[in-house]
Design an enzyme around this catalytic site. Structure first.
Site: not given
Length: 186
Positions: A80, A82-84
């Protein structure tokens, strides 16, 4: 508090004629959740220990933490955006965490094979090298121990949670918020 119309002394909700009003329906203080549900972990509780596969090999969590501080943060899914970006930012901050004796670990309910591919993606897109483990939790066992699955939000993916764990392996801070919010490591 004053902006909402409540006093610092009372920590109550805004006062209208007739006294203090009850919290709005569905608010944090008056939700539709089961009233006997309590958080499984509280500040000062011993952080659950576990053994898991990670991008840096198998770890036993308490042993891996050693005698320093720990920062465990969850991600709803691999790849995702944001997570990355969050993991890339945290990897760039590792020297600062090291100075303070803090070990970082991320967790996602995706399998280890997915995590390995994601690490390559993080390294490429974020201009960094991942330098802390991503814990695989495909059976959601660890997520359940840490109360990261909130069925009223999603019964499969984890909400975004952060746990600060002290050298005594006790929880010193928790943050939990919806998947729609990101973290800012800047």
């Amino acid at each position: 508090c004053r902006a909402r119309g409540c006093s610092a002394e009372s920590n109550a909700f805004p006062v209208r004629s007739g006294g203090v009003q009850p919290p709005p329906k569905g608010s944090l203080f008056n939700s539709n959740h089961n009233s006997d549900h309590t958080m499984s972990l509280r500040l000062g509780d011993l952080a659950p220990d576990f053994t898991a596969d990670t991008t840096e090999g198998k770890i036993r969590f308490h042993e891996w933490l050693g005698t320093g501080w720990g920062l465990l943060f969850s991600h709803p899914a691999d790849y995702t955006p944001v997570c990355t970006t969050e993991l890339g930012a945290a990897a760039k901050l590792k020297p600062e965490f090291d100075k303070r004796g803090v070990k970082c670990a991320a967790i996602s309910v995706d399998p280890i094979e997915s995590h390995h591919g994601w690490v390559s993606d993080i390294n490429e897109t974020q201009g960094t090298t991942m330098n802390f483990p991503i814990i695989a939790d495909p059976d959601r066992r660890i997520a359940a121990q840490y109360d990261m699955i909130h069925p009223n939000v999603d019964d499969k993916a984890t909400v975004r949670s952060v746990f600060v764990i002290g050298p005594d392996k006790k929880i010193k801070l928790t943050l939990t918020y919806p998947m729609s919010c990101g973290r800012n490591f800047a």
